[in-house]
Scaffold this motif. Structure first.
Motif, short mmCIF file in Angstrom:
data_model
loop_
_atom_site.label_atom_id
_atom_site.label_comp_id
_atom_site.label_asym_id
_atom_site.label_seq_id
_atom_site.Cartn_x
_atom_site.Cartn_y
_atom_site.Cartn_z
N THR A 26 0.81 -1.21 0.00
CA THR A 26 0.00 0.00 0.00
C THR A 26 0.85 1.26 0.00
OG1 THR A 26 -1.72 1.21 1.19
CG2 THR A 26 -0.17 -0.04 2.51
N TRP A 81 -9.19 2.94 4.70
CA TRP A 81 -9.00 2.77 3.27
C TRP A 81 -7.51 2.59 2.98
CZ3 TRP A 81 -12.46 5.91 5.54
CH2 TRP A 81 -13.80 5.82 5.13
N THR A 133 -4.71 2.01 -0.67
CA THR A 133 -4.55 1.88 -2.11
C THR A 133 -3.29 1.10 -2.41
OG1 THR A 133 -3.35 3.98 -2.26
CG2 THR A 133 -5.73 4.05 -2.54
N GLU A 134 -3.33 0.31 -3.48
CA GLU A 134 -2.21 -0.53 -3.89
C GLU A 134 -1.22 0.28 -4.71
OE1 GLU A 134 0.36 -3.47 -5.31
OE2 GLU A 134 -0.86 -2.24 -6.66
N GLY A 185 -2.96 1.02 -8.12
CA GLY A 185 -3.85 2.06 -7.63
C GLY A 185 -5.21 1.53 -7.21
N GLN A 186 -5.37 0.21 -7.13
CA GLN A 186 -6.64 -0.36 -6.71
C GLN A 186 -6.97 0.06 -5.28
OE1 GLN A 186 -5.93 -4.57 -7.50
NE2 GLN A 186 -7.23 -4.45 -9.31
N PHE A 187 -8.27 0.14 -5.00
CA PHE A 187 -8.78 0.72 -3.77
C PHE A 187 -9.35 -0.39 -2.89
CE2 PHE A 187 -11.69 4.03 -1.77
CZ PHE A 187 -10.64 4.75 -1.22
N GLY A 226 -11.79 2.69 -8.35
CA GLY A 226 -10.62 3.18 -7.64
C GLY A 226 -10.12 4.48 -8.23
N LYS A 264 -3.49 5.58 -9.23
CA LYS A 264 -2.29 5.79 -8.42
C LYS A 264 -2.34 7.18 -7.79
CE LYS A 264 0.55 2.67 -11.18
NZ LYS A 264 1.80 2.49 -11.96
#
Length: 402
Positions: free
Chosen positions: A325, A337, A339-340, A344-346, A362, A365
């Motif tokens: 993250t 929350w 994000t990856e 950028g996945q949520f 999502g 990024k």
């Protein structure tokens, strides 16, 4: 981060740049445990300085802030940080500007003090519509300037302190409008980073250095990469490390019970068979606190949350989730929350990290997140500002700056 580390707020925002933290984890795991590092004197004191610093700084007052209602539109530049107070009002930073909005981010007013501009190294702590602190280090210098406003950016007071050449500045952490702490971190090297901790009791007008990791000691030293501070009250707080030279037996969590003058290592239950672990400052809600932690095992990176219900005296881990993250945002003990980094996945949890869900929508990024409640949030990317309303999809805000 608070939301930014404002303990008086009912919800709290935590910024985490963990992409770089994981890089540090890998480097440190390869280096093995270190022996501490250099103890060169910091400006103004010797390496044997006591925990009560003699270094102090006095404020100067900057001129009127630039920008006014109805001012011509300025060139649009990317935001690098954002802190929304509610669905309409908030603050933001660009590389050279301090901004305010009163319409949800559509229009921004430049409230940067004209006599004291900022640089790309600035970080901010925005508490409410009137009170904010913006801290800036001079590039290739050995001083740090703390700017304070108590009237929403109409005027600013600036205090400059002499410090080591800073590499990272953690935004100041105020437990009320008067008392706060500031961590200044030097350049990393061989698994070490020197840090100084400064303290103010008059709202940031004057600062005294109360701790330096360069002083001899077996607790919070130069060893490891620093990731920030968090305080519960005037006496009790935490300092965290993104990694402690790759030593999987040390999660890098340190606690103080005397307002930051001395520190000791605090043990927490750790996952088995990990190569490295790091922590970031706990997010505190009364006696409940959330402590984000990051592990690496054979190249796989995971996020887990430690939860305390007794004011940080003990911590219990949640189940780790396979997630590298770049941002974690804690708004209350249940809703978080993340994000990856690569995609950028949520991801979000509504049960304090026991389970995680992947959002089909999502923001991509991102560099910064800000939520005002569980359904309304803002995200900053390298070139855009996005808004999610009522738990729906993310939409680009075509904002302007005046």
């Amino acid at each position: 981060m608070d939301r930014s580390h404002n303990r008086g707020s009912s919800s709290y925002r935590l910024w985490l740049t963990t992409a770089s933290l994981f890089v540090m984890l890998f480097v440190l795991a390869a280096c093995g445990s270190g022996s501490g590092g250099a103890t060169n004197p910091t400006p103004g004191v010797t390496a044997t300085t006591t925990t009560t610093s003699a270094a102090t700084a006095s404020p100067t007052t900057a001129g009127p802030a630039s920008g006014s209602t109805g001012a011509p539109t300025k060139p649009k530049v990317p935001l690098i940080d954002i802190r929304m107070l509610d669905r309409m009002n908030g603050w933001a930073l660009t590389k050279t500007q301090i901004l305010k909005t009163a319409d949800g981010g559509l229009h921004w007013k430049d409230v940067t003090p004209s006599a004291s501009p900022i640089t790309s190294q600035a970080v901010g702590r925005f508490v409410d519509a009137n009170h904010a602190w913006v801290v800036n280090a001079l590039e290739n210098g050995d001083s740090v300037t703390i700017r304070r406003t108590i009237d929403g950016g109409r005027s600013w007071q600036a205090t400059t302190i002499s410090s080591m050449a800073p590499n990272v500045i953690d935004p100041p952490h105020f437990i009320n409008m008067q008392e706060g702490w500031l961590e200044i971190v030097g350049s990393p090297g061989a698994g070490n980073e020197q840090a100084e901790i400064w303290h103010s009791t008059d709202g940031g007008l004057h600062w005294s250095r109360i701790y330096t990791t360069a002083q001899p000691g077996k607790y919070l030293t130069n060893e490891g990469f620093k990731s920030g501070l968090s305080f519960k009250d005037a006496l009790n707080g935490w300092a965290t490390l993104s990694s402690d030279t790759g030593n999987s037996l040390n999660s890098g969590l340190y606690v103080t019970h005397d307002g930051g003058k001395s520190w000791m290592r605090q043990a927490i239950p750790e996952p088995q068979n990990i190569d490295a672990i790091g922590t970031t400052p706990p997010v505190i809600f009364g006696n409940t606190a959330i402590l984000p932690a990051y592990t690496s095992t054979n190249g796989q990176q995971k996020l887990l949350l430690y939860v305390s219900h007794d004011g940080g005296e003990s911590w219990a881990p949640t189940t780790p989730v396979a997630l590298q993250t770049s941002n974690v945002y804690v708004i209350d003990p249940l809703h978080i929350w993340a994000t990856e980094v690569q995609t950028g996945q949520f991801f979000y949890t509504s049960d304090g990290g026991k389970t995680w869900q992947h959002s089909a929508s999502g923001p991509g990024k991102i560099q910064a997140l800000s939520f005002t409640d569980t359904a309304n949030g803002w995200a900053v990317t390298e070139s855009s500002l996005l808004h999610m309303a009522n738990g729906g999809s993310w939409n680009v805000i075509n904002y302007s700056i005046q």
